[in-house]
Design a protein around this motif. Structure first.
Motif, short mmCIF file in Angstrom:
data_model
loop_
_atom_site.label_atom_id
_atom_site.label_comp_id
_atom_site.label_asym_id
_atom_site.label_seq_id
_atom_site.Cartn_x
_atom_site.Cartn_y
_atom_site.Cartn_z
N ASP A 161 0.81 -1.21 0.00
CA ASP A 161 0.00 0.00 0.00
C ASP A 161 0.85 1.27 0.00
O ASP A 161 0.41 2.31 -0.51
CB ASP A 161 -0.92 0.02 1.23
N THR A 162 2.04 1.20 0.58
CA THR A 162 2.88 2.40 0.68
C THR A 162 4.25 2.27 0.04
O THR A 162 4.85 3.27 -0.35
CB THR A 162 3.08 2.79 2.16
N ASP A 198 4.75 0.38 -7.95
CA ASP A 198 3.69 1.16 -8.59
C ASP A 198 2.79 1.70 -7.50
O ASP A 198 1.93 0.99 -6.97
CB ASP A 198 2.91 0.28 -9.56
N ALA A 199 2.97 2.97 -7.14
CA ALA A 199 2.22 3.57 -6.04
C ALA A 199 0.73 3.70 -6.37
O ALA A 199 -0.13 3.56 -5.50
CB ALA A 199 2.79 4.95 -5.70
N SER A 200 0.41 3.97 -7.63
CA SER A 200 -1.00 4.15 -8.00
C SER A 200 -1.78 2.85 -7.92
O SER A 200 -2.96 2.84 -7.55
CB SER A 200 -1.09 4.73 -9.42
N ALA A 201 -1.13 1.73 -8.26
CA ALA A 201 -1.81 0.43 -8.23
C ALA A 201 -1.56 -0.31 -6.93
O ALA A 201 -2.28 -1.25 -6.60
CB ALA A 201 -1.35 -0.43 -9.40
#
Length: 228
Positions: free
Chosen positions: A34-35, A58-61
């Protein structure tokens, strides 16, 4: 007498709740990304203790990925998944995995290596596709074999499996099985222990004290009745 019954009922209820909580409890270790990448890397199952490559976060996914082209490499778990993990025997290892290439057949998804230098591989089954899908692997000797990613040479004994789980040195979730460049993604890794655990000593102590108190109450009640 009604108050005695009420007290006994309350004690019995408390003991039941305590036991139910213990029986349903299961230890888990997880990476949901998540982070950040949560300490995961990418390396070869043969290179235990070596220097693995970094993964892409991949921070967005909320997942990790790797573009790679060497067969036998995969995602390497961080330290929190390793060490003494006997409590997870009989549990599961679950994860979401995808692979752009879909021409893989008869390949393991997981390799476990113990501090004794022994590596075992998960039995062949479904392989990932271009969309993330959830895989669940039972943490039991019957779910693994001895050999290599491309060949089975024997079954894993319970003793051998217990020894590896008792001192895990590496967990690899395969991310590349062939010589072609692939793009693989990983998410929601959860290692869970078996449910139905034995109640902890504190729970047993509470139950014994509770029923001991109930017995004292009953004896005092009977003595009071006899004295009337």
């Amino acid at each position: 007498m009604n108050r005695l019954k009420t007290g006994l009922g309350a004690l019995a209820f408390a003991a039941t709740v305590a036991l139910a909580g213990q029986a349903g409890a299961a230890t888990t270790v997880s990476s949901t990304f998540d982070t950040d990448a949560d300490g995961w890397a990418f390396g070869a199952w043969q290179s235990v203790g070596g220097t693995p490559q970094p993964v892409t976060y991949d921070a967005s996914a909320g997942r990790i990925s790797k573009i790679h082209g060497f067969g036998g490499w995969g995602f390497i778990a961080p330290l929190k998944f390793l060490g003494e993990k006997s409590e997870f025997i009989g549990g599961t290892l679950e994860f979401d995995l995808s692979s752009v290439l879909t021409d893989y057949e008869d390949r393991p998804l997981v390799a476990l290596t113990g501090n004794n230098g022994k590596t075992i591989f998960s039995r062949w089954g479904n392989t990932p596709g271009p969309q993330l899908q959830t895989f669940s692997l039972g943490l039991a000797a019957s779910s693994f074999y001895v050999g290599s990613p491309t060949g089975v040479s024997g079954a894993v004994t319970t003793a051998a499996f217990d020894a590896i789980m008792g001192d895990l040195e590496q967990i690899q979730i395969f991310g590349d099985w062939g010589p072609n460049v692939d793009n693989v993604q990983l998410d929601n890794v959860v290692m869970g222990g078996a449910t139905g655990a034995v109640p902890e000593p504190a729970t047993w102590a509470m139950m014994i004290l509770g029923f001991g108190a109930a017995g004292t109450m009953m004896r005092r009640r009977r003595a009071a009745v006899a004295a009337v």
